[in-house]
Design an enzyme around this catalytic site. Structure first.
Site, PDB file in Angstrom:
ATOM      1  N   PRO A  89      36.933  30.737  29.061  1.00 36.69           N
ATOM      2  CA  PRO A  89      37.482  29.580  29.764  1.00 36.69           C
ATOM      3  C   PRO A  89      37.483  28.339  28.870  1.00 36.69           C
ATOM      4  O   PRO A  89      36.514  28.072  28.169  1.00 36.69           O
ATOM      5  CB  PRO A  89      36.529  29.405  30.946  1.00 36.69           C
ATOM      6  N   GLU A  90      38.591  27.599  28.910  1.00 37.08           N
ATOM      7  CA  GLU A  90      38.726  26.385  28.125  1.00 37.08           C
ATOM      8  C   GLU A  90      38.808  25.183  29.073  1.00 37.08           C
ATOM      9  O   GLU A  90      38.509  25.308  30.266  1.00 37.08           O
ATOM     10  CB  GLU A  90      39.957  26.493  27.220  1.00 37.08           C
ATOM     11  N   LYS A 130      33.809  22.527  27.424  1.00 39.04           N
ATOM     12  CA  LYS A 130      33.907  23.770  28.189  1.00 39.04           C
ATOM     13  C   LYS A 130      32.698  23.969  29.097  1.00 39.04           C
ATOM     14  O   LYS A 130      32.482  25.060  29.623  1.00 39.04           O
ATOM     15  CB  LYS A 130      34.030  24.971  27.230  1.00 39.04           C
ATOM     16  N   ARG A 185      40.387  35.021  14.366  1.00 37.77           N
ATOM     17  CA  ARG A 185      40.832  34.801  15.738  1.00 37.77           C
ATOM     18  C   ARG A 185      42.306  35.138  15.870  1.00 37.77           C
ATOM     19  O   ARG A 185      43.108  34.795  14.998  1.00 37.77           O
ATOM     20  CB  ARG A 185      40.596  33.342  16.155  1.00 37.77           C
TER      21      ARG A 185
END
Length: 269
Positions: A2-3, A58, A259
């Site tokens: 989650p951001e 976050k 990433r």
């Protein structure tokens, strides 16, 4: 993970449903998810009231009327659900906070945590975080000044929580697409007008993420039709081999600093 938009969506929902309510029961099923002995953690929370719920980067901060706060970071795989004994996911819950019959379930806190902190500890825990994108003080001039000291890729800079708080893998790609810039571009290669364009792409992307409930699909409560709605509005993230929404070229997936990253090879330069 989650951001900022996902955590802001959580904050808005939790404020509506839990703010001002006393904690009537605490169940800890995994002591590694908290920062104190179970009996101490439970004793501090029992009967306390959540007076406010804030977001920082976050993290979510559950402010208590005792002066202490709960600091939450969901990390990878963590999520929350508001329900009761008859309505809750068939998953292992690491922590459960009860507010009478209503319960807040913390699920998937294998890497994440829920820590009980006093004011000083909370400040120390968050002091290295960079500015919030929505903070009025985070002006173009501030962005240009901070960005001018960087030499890495746009991807690595945007997800650096010390540079700017709250952005991660998904929204860094969305911002780069909006700015027509490749996430693999090096910061010192950008022209002044490209830096300005990058700055002005940040807020619209994050606002849309919040508006449509973020991209994490797990519902927060029964009948939740908003959470995860941004999946239907993704600009580039996780759209490998699909046509670019701007020019029709197939979106490509690459790896930047270990990433995954997505971009259009044609209209992003």
């Amino acid at each position: 993970m989650p951001e900022l938009p996902e955590m802001e969506n959580y904050r808005l929902v939790l404020c509506r449903q839990l703010k001002g309510r006393p904690i009537t029961e605490v169940d800890i099923n995994r002591e590694k998810s908290i920062n104190k002995k179970t009996e101490i953690f439970e004793a501090h929370l029992q009967g306390s009231v959540i007076t406010d719920i804030r977001r920082r980067a976050k993290h979510l901060i559950f402010q208590l009327n005792t002066g202490n706060a709960l600091l939450l970071h969901l990390m990878l795989g963590g999520w929350m659900y508001i329900g009761n004994d008859e309505d809750n996911p068939d998953r292992t819950k690491q922590v459960i906070l009860s507010f009478g019959e209503r319960k807040l379930y913390f699920i998937g806190l294998r890497l994440g945590f829920l820590h009980l902190l006093n004011g000083k500890e909370l400040k120390e825990k968050l002091e290295e975080l960079g500015p919030e994108p929505f903070d009025r003080s985070f002006t173009l001039e501030t962005f240009q000044k901070r960005f001018g000291t960087k030499r890495g890729t746009l991807k690595s800079i945007l997800i650096d929580q010390k540079f700017m708080a709250g952005i991660g893998n998904c929204y860094s790609d969305e911002i780069c697409w909006q700015a027509r810039l490749q996430p693999a571009r090096k910061a010192n290669e950008l022209k002044p007008d490209e830096v300005i364009t990058l700055y002005h792409a940040i807020i619209p992307v994050l606002e849309n993420g919040i508006k449509f409930g973020g991209y994490i699909v797990n519902p927060i409560y029964a009948g939740d039709a908003k959470t995860g709605g941004y999946n239907n509005h993704l600009l580039v993230y996780d759209r490998e081999d699909q046509p670019c929404l701007r020019c029709g070229t197939e979106i490509r997936k690459m790896e930047i600093s270990s990433r995954k990253s997505f971009s259009c090879p044609n209209c992003q330069v």
